[in-house]
Design a protein around this motif. Structure first.
Motif, PDB file in Angstrom:
ATOM      1  N   LEU A 366       0.527  -1.671   0.395  1.00 33.33           N
ATOM      2  CA  LEU A 366      -0.238  -0.278  -0.069  1.00 33.33           C
ATOM      3  C   LEU A 366       1.312   1.035  -0.337  1.00 33.33           C
ATOM      4  N   HIS A 369       2.028   2.558  -3.903  1.00 31.19           N
ATOM      5  CA  HIS A 369       1.290   3.540  -3.839  1.00 31.19           C
ATOM      6  C   HIS A 369       0.552   4.987  -3.160  1.00 31.19           C
ATOM      7  N   ALA A 370       0.691   4.855  -2.783  1.00 32.26           N
ATOM      8  CA  ALA A 370       0.447   6.456  -2.106  1.00 32.26           C
ATOM      9  C   ALA A 370       1.696   7.161  -2.307  1.00 32.26           C
ATOM     10  N   ALA A 392      -3.942   2.566  -3.628  1.00 32.08           N
ATOM     11  CA  ALA A 392      -3.965   1.887  -2.884  1.00 32.08           C
ATOM     12  C   ALA A 392      -5.122   2.070  -1.681  1.00 32.08           C
TER      13      ALA A 392
END
Length: 416
Positions: A366, A369-370, A392
């Motif tokens: 995650l 992607h963030a 995310a």
């Protein structure tokens, strides 16, 4: 809370707090990890049916252990009947729980003792922490796979091989002597690291692993006391304290996650920071800093701030990440370094670093992607940023992180 709702909650609490101990005791009793996990899962289902009707037992952990022990014995009887072997194994004396209690002076915490047991050198190095996280900490296979940037089937195969190795080698489920601790230390530290990361990734402390935060404070204190000459143990104790000290500032009044650079340092726990400082001083003196000591020093840079209007220490953070890369070069370190690089050299330089990382594993991570979404947003590549935020969100962040990511994705900024 109604009686019907209270019993499932009581079960969830005992599984979280004592599930690892119960499974570990069953594994020690029967020398079979699969049998221990299967029996425990079966009695948890039975408890969901029985406790709302009969009420939770006075000692839920003991109830689960004894019920699972009976299930395991039944399974062994059926197995031996099918194989035309002796129908029942003899009762051991003493029990695994008795042995663990007798060894309390060696490793004075049940979960920490079990972690040392499971990090046996007969298990492949790359599988030790994963097996321990599954067996003792109760993390799911998918969670562990994401933590190690591995495909879930690969991680599952490693767990199967590790269990098979333990069974075939006749590995004793015993408390190792202090002379055996160093060879297990890295796996133990990795286990504690990942377990704490599961608590830290949830700013609201609302998820199933929230209890690992205070528990890792205790376990890292014990481990550092057990191994006073190990800088990595002291460094991990420092890191956990620096991170937990900032927890009071991680949420705003709306339940929104607050990024580190935007947290009000006046809300941080200065007593925990002082403890962390003492551990870090021990970790870096007089020896050269270890990788975990450098990571703790990065946390220390942030925790030196006293007020929000002080400039964030981005340049110093980037310098320490450059140093860390000389002794621990992995995608997660490079991803964290890119966050600092964006503030020093700009988002374009940071995005170029991220795009050069190997894709395998990161697509299920995650923070990747963030961070990528934020860099794309700052560069005005809004359609790509929106897609990255959506990726995310698809990975199941905690409630505070979900709210923050959703507002970033859907808020003002001209997204198409």
């Amino acid at each position: 809370m109604s009686g019907e709702a209270a019993e499932p909650q009581a079960l969830a609490d005992v599984v979280r707090q004592a599930g690892g101990r119960v499974i570990g005791a069953l594994a020690a009793r029967f020398r079979d990890l699969d049998l221990a996990e299967e029996a425990f899962a079966e009695v948890c289902v039975r408890a969901l049916e029985a406790w709302p009707r009969e009420g939770a037992p006075r000692d839920p952990a003991a109830w689960l252990y004894r019920a699972a022990e009976r299930r395991a014995l039944d399974a062994l009887r059926r197995r031996r009947t099918r194989e035309r072997l002796a129908p029942e194994p003899p009762e051991p004396a003493p029990t695994a729980e008795d042995v663990m209690s007798d060894d309390a002076q060696l490793i004075p915490d049940e979960r920490l003792r079990l972690i040392f047991v499971c990090c046996h050198p007969a298990v492949a190095i790359e599988a030790r922490a994963a097996l321990t996280l599954r067996l003792v900490c109760g993390l799911g296979t998918a969670e562990i796979a994401r933590a190690f940037l591995l495909p879930e089937p690969t991680l599952a195969q490693r767990l199967v091989r590790a269990k098979r190795k333990i069974a075939e080698a006749g590995v004793p489920f015993e408390i190792p002597a202090p002379t055996a601790w160093p060879e297990r230390l890295q796996a133990v530290l990795s286990t504690l690291e990942v377990a704490y990361a599961k608590a830290h990734e949830d700013a609201a402390g609302a998820g199933p692993h929230a209890g690992y935060g205070p528990e890792m404070l205790r376990l890292t204190r014990l481990l550092a006391a057990m191994l006073p000459d190990e800088p990595e143990a002291a460094a991990l104790a420092a890191t956990v304290r620096y991170a937990e000290a900032r927890r009071p500032a991680r949420l705003d009044d709306d339940g929104l996650m607050v990024p580190l650079a935007e947290q009000d340092p006046r809300l941080w726990d200065r007593a925990l920071i002082a403890e962390a400082d003492a551990y870090l001083a021990h970790a870096i003196s007089p020896r050269p800093p270890s990788p975990r000591a450098i990571q703790a020093a990065i946390h220390r840079l942030w925790c030196r701030r006293q007020r929000l209007d002080e400039p964030p220490p981005w340049t110093a953070v980037l310098t320490l990440y450059d140093l860390l890369l000389t002794c621990r070069d992995d995608p997660i370190v490079r991803l964290n370094r890119a966050v600092a690089l964006a503030e020093v050299d700009g988002p374009a330089a940071a995005l170029a670093e991220i795009e050069a990382l190997p894709a395998q594993g990161l697509d299920r991570f995650l923070p990747y992607h963030a961070v990528r979404a934020d860099l794309l947003r700052r560069l005005g590549r809004l359609g790509e940023a929106r897609a990255a935020y959506t990726a995310a969100l698809a990975l199941g962040p905690g409630p505070a992180e979900r709210l923050w990511l959703t507002r970033r994705r859907d808020g003002p900024g001209g997204y198409p």
